[in-house]
Enzyme design. Sequence first.
Site, short mmCIF file in Angstrom:
data_model
loop_
_atom_site.label_atom_id
_atom_site.label_comp_id
_atom_site.label_asym_id
_atom_site.label_seq_id
_atom_site.Cartn_x
_atom_site.Cartn_y
_atom_site.Cartn_z
N SER A 145 0.85 -1.20 0.00
CA SER A 145 0.00 0.00 0.00
C SER A 145 0.88 1.24 0.00
CB SER A 145 -0.88 0.03 1.25
OG SER A 145 -1.41 1.34 1.41
N HIS B 20 -0.92 -1.08 -4.52
CA HIS B 20 -2.21 -0.87 -3.85
C HIS B 20 -2.36 0.62 -3.50
CE1 HIS B 20 -5.72 -2.30 -1.53
NE2 HIS B 20 -5.39 -1.38 -0.64
N ASP C 18 -4.56 3.33 -1.77
CA ASP C 18 -5.64 3.53 -0.79
C ASP C 18 -6.21 4.93 -0.93
OD1 ASP C 18 -4.03 1.44 1.60
OD2 ASP C 18 -6.00 1.13 0.68
N MET D 2 -8.84 7.72 0.04
CA MET D 2 -9.66 8.06 1.21
C MET D 2 -10.24 9.47 1.05
SD MET D 2 -7.14 6.64 4.18
CE MET D 2 -6.55 4.96 4.15
N HIS E 254 -8.15 0.92 -4.24
CA HIS E 254 -9.08 0.61 -3.14
C HIS E 254 -9.79 1.90 -2.75
CE1 HIS E 254 -9.34 -0.67 1.41
NE2 HIS E 254 -10.53 -0.56 0.84
N MET F 21 -11.94 3.91 -0.53
CA MET F 21 -12.58 4.07 0.78
C MET F 21 -13.29 5.42 0.75
SD MET F 21 -9.52 2.47 3.07
CE MET F 21 -8.30 2.75 1.78
N MET G 55 -10.92 -6.38 5.04
CA MET G 55 -10.22 -5.42 5.88
C MET G 55 -9.93 -6.04 7.23
SD MET G 55 -9.80 -2.81 4.01
CE MET G 55 -9.03 -1.81 5.28
N ASP H 137 -6.22 -6.70 3.75
CA ASP H 137 -5.73 -5.32 3.83
C ASP H 137 -5.76 -4.84 5.28
OD1 ASP H 137 -6.61 -2.24 2.00
OD2 ASP H 137 -5.10 -2.68 3.54
C1 DX5 Z 1 -6.48 1.15 5.99
C2 DX5 Z 1 -5.43 1.01 4.93
C3 DX5 Z 1 -4.32 0.12 5.47
C4 DX5 Z 1 -3.15 0.06 4.59
C5 DX5 Z 1 -2.22 -1.05 5.07
O1 DX5 Z 1 -7.49 1.95 5.54
O2 DX5 Z 1 -6.00 0.43 3.76
O3 DX5 Z 1 -4.87 -1.15 5.66
O4 DX5 Z 1 -3.52 -0.20 3.31
O5 DX5 Z 1 -1.62 -0.55 6.17
P1 DX5 Z 1 -0.70 -1.48 7.09
O6 DX5 Z 1 -0.15 -2.59 6.23
O7 DX5 Z 1 0.38 -0.56 7.60
O8 DX5 Z 1 -1.61 -1.98 8.15
ZN ZN Z 2 -6.42 -0.70 1.02
#
Ligand code: DX5
Ligand code: ZN
Length: 225
Positions: free
Chosen positions: A11, A36, A38, A40, A70, A72, A141, A176
């Site tokens: 990520s 990946h 993320d 948000m 991904h 969110m 998750m 994840d």
């Molecule tokens: C949460 C993120 C995390 C990230 C991974 O919203 O999506 O899960 O990708 O973070 P680590 O591997 O540091 O938990």
């Molecule tokens: Zn993610």
Amino acid sequence: MNFDLPILAPSILAADKAQLGAQVQAMLDGGAQWIHCDIMDGHFVPNISFGPNVVASIARISDEAFMDVHLMIAPVDPYIEAFAKAGADIITAHVEAGPHIHRTLQSIRANGVKAGIALNPGTPASAIADLLDSTDLVCVMTVNPGFGGQSYIALEDKVEELRTMIGDRPIHIEIDGGVTAKTAPALVRAGADVLVAGSAVFKGGSVSNPSPYGININAIRAAVG
Ligand code: DX5
Ligand code: ZN
């Protein structure tokens, strides 16, 4: 391109954004197969990360790396086209993001992109029982979404239940959150084949000292065996 399983999908939330391009190249050189992203929005999750323009820049780094986006965010549908045009190979939406997840998955696929569904820790596997013919990936998750570096929530039973529900369909199970060399083996045994890891991959490395990225990736892969 490395087709070893499990697929490692670091990520880039955990990357140094001032060195993002170089860090992505370094993690690919270290054996990462997917990137990946993320995304948000500060609404669906209590954090804001980055948008389609950053995804487009990252997508230009490698023709081979699989762009794993991904979302969110809520709503999802107004942004699907922008992420597809930015170069996403798969767009994953949260089943909790709105009332019409089936339509969202159809819209993602209509944009020529693979479709994924993400489940928060509090959402049961049964929530997606009627969506398995509309998805290419289920993202479990194992932290509450919004931040990297959180404590792992053990959900191997949910992964096993999903793998049974999926049967012989060609659907990835992606994990994840809190994935490390310690937590990965049980998840892969339960049926996961894609591992997202942020802090566990980027820890200890930098653009001037990138070797930890490959060492960290190989440690997760070795732990899985
Ligand atoms: C949460 C993120 C995390 C990230 C991974 O919203 O999506 O899960 O990708 O973070 P680590 O591997 O540091 O938990
Ligand atoms: Zn993610």
